[in-house]
Scaffold this motif. Structure first.
Motif, PDB file in Angstrom:
ATOM      1  N   ALA A 151       6.947  -0.483   7.675  1.00 38.64           N
ATOM      2  CA  ALA A 151       6.791  -1.917   7.921  1.00 38.64           C
ATOM      3  C   ALA A 151       5.775  -2.169   9.039  1.00 38.64           C
ATOM      4  CB  ALA A 151       8.134  -2.541   8.269  1.00 38.64           C
ATOM      5  N   ALA A 152       5.762  -1.300  10.052  1.00 35.60           N
ATOM      6  CA  ALA A 152       4.840  -1.470  11.177  1.00 35.60           C
ATOM      7  C   ALA A 152       3.385  -1.270  10.767  1.00 35.60           C
ATOM      8  CB  ALA A 152       5.210  -0.500  12.294  1.00 35.60           C
ATOM      9  N   VAL A 153       3.134  -0.533   9.703  1.00 33.18           N
ATOM     10  CA  VAL A 153       1.763  -0.309   9.224  1.00 33.18           C
ATOM     11  C   VAL A 153       1.089  -1.646   8.917  1.00 33.18           C
ATOM     12  CG1 VAL A 153       0.418   0.594   7.269  1.00 33.18           C
ATOM     13  CG2 VAL A 153       2.181   2.012   8.324  1.00 33.18           C
ATOM     14  N   VAL A 154       1.862  -2.610   8.470  1.00 31.62           N
ATOM     15  CA  VAL A 154       1.314  -3.898   8.040  1.00 31.62           C
ATOM     16  C   VAL A 154       0.635  -4.638   9.193  1.00 31.62           C
ATOM     17  CG1 VAL A 154       1.924  -6.148   7.069  1.00 31.62           C
ATOM     18  CG2 VAL A 154       3.019  -4.067   6.201  1.00 31.62           C
ATOM     19  N   VAL A 155       1.210  -4.581  10.367  1.00 27.43           N
ATOM     20  CA  VAL A 155       0.725  -5.393  11.485  1.00 27.43           C
ATOM     21  C   VAL A 155      -0.740  -5.134  11.817  1.00 27.43           C
ATOM     22  CG1 VAL A 155       1.078  -5.962  13.921  1.00 27.43           C
ATOM     23  CG2 VAL A 155       3.045  -5.709  12.396  1.00 27.43           C
TER      24      VAL A 155
ATOM     25  N   HIS B 106     -10.541  -0.347   1.235  1.00 26.04           N
ATOM     26  CA  HIS B 106     -10.157  -0.959  -0.043  1.00 26.04           C
ATOM     27  C   HIS B 106      -9.042  -1.982   0.178  1.00 26.04           C
ATOM     28  CE1 HIS B 106     -12.508   1.757  -2.601  1.00 26.04           C
ATOM     29  NE2 HIS B 106     -12.320   2.609  -1.605  1.00 26.04           N
ATOM     30  N   GLY B 107      -9.345  -3.224  -0.125  1.00 22.82           N
ATOM     31  CA  GLY B 107      -8.387  -4.306   0.081  1.00 22.82           C
ATOM     32  C   GLY B 107      -7.125  -4.153  -0.745  1.00 22.82           C
ATOM     33  N   TRP B 108      -7.246  -3.628  -1.962  1.00 24.47           N
ATOM     34  CA  TRP B 108      -6.059  -3.469  -2.812  1.00 24.47           C
ATOM     35  C   TRP B 108      -5.062  -2.518  -2.159  1.00 24.47           C
ATOM     36  CZ3 TRP B 108      -4.500   1.292  -4.284  1.00 24.47           C
ATOM     37  CH2 TRP B 108      -5.448   2.322  -4.273  1.00 24.47           C
ATOM     38  N   ALA B 109      -5.569  -1.524  -1.439  1.00 27.47           N
ATOM     39  CA  ALA B 109      -4.678  -0.561  -0.783  1.00 27.47           C
ATOM     40  C   ALA B 109      -3.958  -1.218   0.385  1.00 27.47           C
ATOM     41  CB  ALA B 109      -5.469   0.654  -0.319  1.00 27.47           C
ATOM     42  N   ARG B 110      -4.640  -2.127   1.068  1.00 26.41           N
ATOM     43  CA  ARG B 110      -3.985  -2.875   2.142  1.00 26.41           C
ATOM     44  C   ARG B 110      -2.846  -3.706   1.570  1.00 26.41           C
ATOM     45  NH1 ARG B 110      -6.560  -7.548   5.955  1.00 26.41           N
ATOM     46  NH2 ARG B 110      -7.050  -8.407   3.923  1.00 26.41           N
ATOM     47  N   VAL B 111      -3.082  -4.339   0.438  1.00 28.44           N
ATOM     48  CA  VAL B 111      -2.034  -5.134  -0.215  1.00 28.44           C
ATOM     49  C   VAL B 111      -0.883  -4.230  -0.662  1.00 28.44           C
ATOM     50  CG1 VAL B 111      -1.517  -6.592  -2.217  1.00 28.44           C
ATOM     51  CG2 VAL B 111      -3.619  -6.961  -0.908  1.00 28.44           C
ATOM     52  N   ALA B 112      -1.210  -3.069  -1.227  1.00 32.65           N
ATOM     53  CA  ALA B 112      -0.161  -2.141  -1.673  1.00 32.65           C
ATOM     54  C   ALA B 112       0.675  -1.643  -0.501  1.00 32.65           C
ATOM     55  CB  ALA B 112      -0.787  -0.960  -2.418  1.00 32.65           C
ATOM     56  N   LEU B 113       0.036  -1.310   0.620  1.00 32.40           N
ATOM     57  CA  LEU B 113       0.792  -0.866   1.794  1.00 32.40           C
ATOM     58  C   LEU B 113       1.625  -1.996   2.377  1.00 32.40           C
ATOM     59  CD1 LEU B 113      -1.808   1.448   3.562  1.00 32.40           C
ATOM     60  CD2 LEU B 113       0.285   2.133   2.378  1.00 32.40           C
ATOM     61  N   THR B 114       1.132  -3.220   2.268  1.00 31.71           N
ATOM     62  CA  THR B 114       1.907  -4.373   2.720  1.00 31.71           C
ATOM     63  C   THR B 114       3.172  -4.513   1.880  1.00 31.71           C
ATOM     64  OG1 THR B 114      -0.086  -5.507   3.463  1.00 31.71           O
ATOM     65  CG2 THR B 114       1.853  -6.880   3.048  1.00 31.71           C
ATOM     66  N   ALA B 115       3.024  -4.409   0.561  1.00 32.67           N
ATOM     67  CA  ALA B 115       4.184  -4.499  -0.328  1.00 32.67           C
ATOM     68  C   ALA B 115       5.160  -3.356  -0.059  1.00 32.67           C
ATOM     69  CB  ALA B 115       3.735  -4.487  -1.787  1.00 32.67           C
ATOM     70  N   LEU B 116       4.641  -2.163   0.149  1.00 33.55           N
ATOM     71  CA  LEU B 116       5.485  -1.016   0.445  1.00 33.55           C
ATOM     72  C   LEU B 116       6.245  -1.220   1.756  1.00 33.55           C
ATOM     73  CD1 LEU B 116       6.259   1.883  -0.474  1.00 33.55           C
ATOM     74  CD2 LEU B 116       4.392   2.689   0.977  1.00 33.55           C
ATOM     75  N   GLY B 117       5.541  -1.678   2.772  1.00 36.67           N
ATOM     76  CA  GLY B 117       6.188  -1.933   4.064  1.00 36.67           C
ATOM     77  C   GLY B 117       7.275  -2.984   3.958  1.00 36.67           C
ATOM     78  N   ALA B 118       6.999  -4.054   3.212  1.00 36.82           N
ATOM     79  CA  ALA B 118       8.005  -5.107   3.028  1.00 36.82           C
ATOM     80  C   ALA B 118       9.211  -4.573   2.254  1.00 36.82           C
ATOM     81  CB  ALA B 118       7.386  -6.298   2.298  1.00 36.82           C
ATOM     82  N   ALA B 119       8.957  -3.782   1.231  1.00 37.31           N
ATOM     83  CA  ALA B 119      10.055  -3.227   0.440  1.00 37.31           C
ATOM     84  C   ALA B 119      10.932  -2.305   1.287  1.00 37.31           C
ATOM     85  CB  ALA B 119       9.511  -2.479  -0.774  1.00 37.31           C
TER      86      ALA B 119
ATOM     87  N   TRP C   5      -3.528   3.726   9.883  1.00 33.88           N
ATOM     88  CA  TRP C   5      -3.575   5.059   9.272  1.00 33.88           C
ATOM     89  C   TRP C   5      -2.629   6.011  10.002  1.00 33.88           C
ATOM     90  CZ3 TRP C   5      -4.176   7.928   5.325  1.00 33.88           C
ATOM     91  CH2 TRP C   5      -4.456   9.279   5.420  1.00 33.88           C
ATOM     92  N   VAL C   6      -2.666   5.982  11.327  1.00 31.58           N
ATOM     93  CA  VAL C   6      -1.780   6.853  12.107  1.00 31.58           C
ATOM     94  C   VAL C   6      -0.315   6.496  11.849  1.00 31.58           C
ATOM     95  CG1 VAL C   6      -1.075   7.444  14.475  1.00 31.58           C
ATOM     96  CG2 VAL C   6      -3.503   7.388  13.870  1.00 31.58           C
ATOM     97  N   LEU C   7      -0.004   5.219  11.765  1.00 26.73           N
ATOM     98  CA  LEU C   7       1.366   4.806  11.445  1.00 26.73           C
ATOM     99  C   LEU C   7       1.768   5.260  10.046  1.00 26.73           C
ATOM    100  CD1 LEU C   7       1.409   1.235  13.012  1.00 26.73           C
ATOM    101  CD2 LEU C   7       2.863   3.172  13.683  1.00 26.73           C
TER     102      LEU C   7
END
Length: 155
Positions: free
Chosen positions: A129-133, A85-98, A18-20
């Motif tokens: 991208a670091a948010v994903v870790v 919410h797991g879907w938000a984790r997936v969305a942030l992962t996709a955003l970080g990768a993009a 969240w902070v990232l």
């Protein structure tokens, strides 16, 4: 070793994500402002040369408005991730990768830039991208619904 939770019960890695997210959003806004008004040649200067003063003001207002909407959406998704919410984790992962692919591939095509500006402009992408870790560390995994995890394994 179990990572202790923050006082409200969220795992520390979720709070770190969240902070990232907050840092990435703030950095994106700062880079936009610096690019538009501070770092030469500014976006304002370039737009004024091609569109005139009124056209430049209109274009920057539109650009800033769209950016504000996108950043608000990003924060909303981050808040949903923080709520588990797991879907938000997936969305942030996709955003970080993009963002990371965008930066690595230099799809921005901004031309030659001073090294310091290029590094600063890359900061929001690297933070996104670091948010994903931390979201996928063992201490955080259990915070998100198992259904979202099993659905992502099936895909």
């Amino acid at each position: 070793m179990d990572t202790p939770n923050v006082p409200d019960g969220r795992p520390r890695p979720v709070e770190a994500a969240w902070v990232l997210t907050l840092a990435a959003v703030a950095a994106e806004a700062a880079v936009w402002v610096l690019g538009a008004f501070v770092v030469a040649p500014t976006g304002l200067d370039e737009l004024t040369a091609s569109l005139g003063a009124r056209g430049a003001a209109r274009q920057l207002a539109l650009s800033g408005g769209v950016l504000a909407v996108l950043l608000a959406g990003w924060l909303a998704v981050g808040a949903r991730m923080r709520a588990g919410h797991g879907w938000a984790r997936v969305a942030l992962t996709a955003l970080g990768a993009a963002f990371l692919l965008f930066r690595i591939g230099d799809l921005g095509m901004s031309g030659a830039q001073p090294a310091a500006w290029a590094a600063l402009a890359a900061l929001p992408d690297l933070l996104a991208a670091a948010v994903v870790v931390p979201m996928y560390l063992p201490a955080a995994r259990g915070y998100f619904p198992a259904r979202a995890r099993s659905r992502s394994r099936e895909a």
